[in-house]
Design a protein around this motif. Structure first.
Motif, PDB file in Angstrom:
ATOM      1  N   ALA A 199      -5.179  -1.021  -5.384  1.00 44.97           N
ATOM      2  CA  ALA A 199      -5.805  -0.884  -4.061  1.00 44.97           C
ATOM      3  C   ALA A 199      -6.928  -1.906  -3.891  1.00 44.97           C
ATOM      4  O   ALA A 199      -7.112  -2.473  -2.800  1.00 44.97           O
TER       5      ALA A 199
ATOM      6  N   LEU B 275       2.449   2.639  -3.179  1.00 45.59           N
ATOM      7  CA  LEU B 275       1.597   3.280  -4.175  1.00 45.59           C
ATOM      8  C   LEU B 275       1.730   4.798  -4.145  1.00 45.59           C
ATOM      9  O   LEU B 275       1.292   5.492  -5.065  1.00 45.59           O
TER      10      LEU B 275
ATOM     11  N   LEU C  83      -3.666   2.994  -9.530  1.00 45.95           N
ATOM     12  CA  LEU C  83      -3.631   2.934  -8.073  1.00 45.95           C
ATOM     13  C   LEU C  83      -4.937   2.355  -7.517  1.00 45.95           C
ATOM     14  O   LEU C  83      -4.922   1.597  -6.541  1.00 45.95           O
TER      15      LEU C  83
ATOM     16  N   PHE D 180      -6.829  -4.429  -0.697  1.00 41.85           N
ATOM     17  CA  PHE D 180      -7.858  -4.411   0.332  1.00 41.85           C
ATOM     18  C   PHE D 180      -8.751  -5.638   0.290  1.00 41.85           C
ATOM     19  O   PHE D 180      -9.363  -5.993   1.291  1.00 41.85           O
TER      20      PHE D 180
ATOM     21  N   THR E 180       0.814  -1.208   0.000  1.00 45.61           N
ATOM     22  CA  THR E 180       0.000   0.000   0.000  1.00 45.61           C
ATOM     23  C   THR E 180       0.848   1.259   0.000  1.00 45.61           C
ATOM     24  O   THR E 180       0.609   2.189  -0.787  1.00 45.61           O
TER      25      THR E 180
END
Length: 277
Positions: free
Chosen positions: A266, A232, A262, A270, A229
């Motif tokens: 993501a 990024l 991104l 997640f 994360t």
């Protein structure tokens, strides 16, 4: 920990800006930049190792040194024609997607959300490379993707580093003769002036060597999801740095493709977090 992570991410983005700044104005040629970057990095790491209170045995690994060599050399050549932010997006987009596929091929399940995230990230890179006035060179984009593959391999292999400082020093030191051999095999015009040399020294001695040791010491204390994360942020920082220090334009297409890439990555990250919770 937050300060250390922020420092590492800034250093990663700074590498893109420093390299682009040196090569866009032909202050130095890519091979010389790579050689100075690796050599200065090895010297700084040697000093840090000698000053270390717990001086552990150096672990030599030629495979990691080759990964480092390919990453640094391809990185330098790609930045001849690619803007700092675009290069960072291609680099870290390739890194993240490679590590995602690596996980899938090593037993991680591809859920609907993760699959969607991968497709969205790939779509963002395709949008960036579609024909148009602001399209980066396809040839140099492929070179940057090769750099990203090498950095992903180096990162995956680096998970087994028991002593980041000694291992990183060994990788940098072994990469020096490899680059020397490459410079002999692929002879080209040598271009070097004082400013280009200084930029390469800063890249190698500060934002590469020290930052890599710092990052691998951080990775040992955070999970893979968090590590993915925070990386990024690098393309965004590089885009801002390229605009501020080099005057590179920030077009809507670059902004849109960055957001898409991104967002896709993501989604993958997640979805893993939700599954593990």
């Amino acid at each position: 920990m937050f300060f250390k992570i922020s420092l590492a991410m800034i250093a990663f983005a700074a590498n893109s800006v420093l390299c682009r700044l040196a090569l866009s104005d032909r202050l130095i040629d890519p091979m010389s930049f790579s050689l100075i970057r690796v050599s200065s990095g090895a010297m700084v790491l040697l000093i840090l190792w000698l000053l270390s209170t717990q001086r552990v045995k150096i672990e030599w690994n030629i495979k990691n040194a080759i990964f480092l060599f390919v990453y640094i050399l391809a990185f330098s050549y790609a930045y001849i024609k690619i803007d700092a932010g675009v290069g960072a997006l291609l680099l870290f987009g390739t890194v993240q997607l490679t590590m995602i596929f690596y996980g899938i091929f090593h037993g991680e399940k591809l859920t609907l959300k993760r699959g969607l995230g991968v497709c969205v990230a790939l779509l963002g890179i395709i949008i960036l490379l579609l024909p148009g006035a602001s399209t980066p060179s396809l040839f140099y984009s492929v070179i940057m993707a090769i750099s990203g593959l090498a950095w992903a391999a180096y990162s995956i292999s680096g998970k087994t580093m028991s002593h980041p400082l000694s291992s990183t020093f060994a990788n940098f030191l072994l990469a020096v003769p490899i680059i020397l051999i490459a410079s002999f095999l692929f002879q080209q015009d040598v271009v070097m002036n004082a400013k280009g040399i200084i930029l390469a020294l800063i890249s190698g001695g500060l934002t590469s060597s020290g930052a890599y040791v710092l990052w691998y010491s951080i990775v040992k204390h955070i999970d893979r999801i968090t590590a993915s994360t925070v990386q990024l942020s690098v393309p965004c920082l590089a885009i801002l740095g390229g605009s501020f220090f080099i005057g590179e334009p920030i077009g809507l297409r670059i902004i849109f493709s960055t957001v898409v890439v991104l967002f896709g990555i993501a989604l993958v990250i997640f979805s893993v977090k939700q599954k593990s919770s």
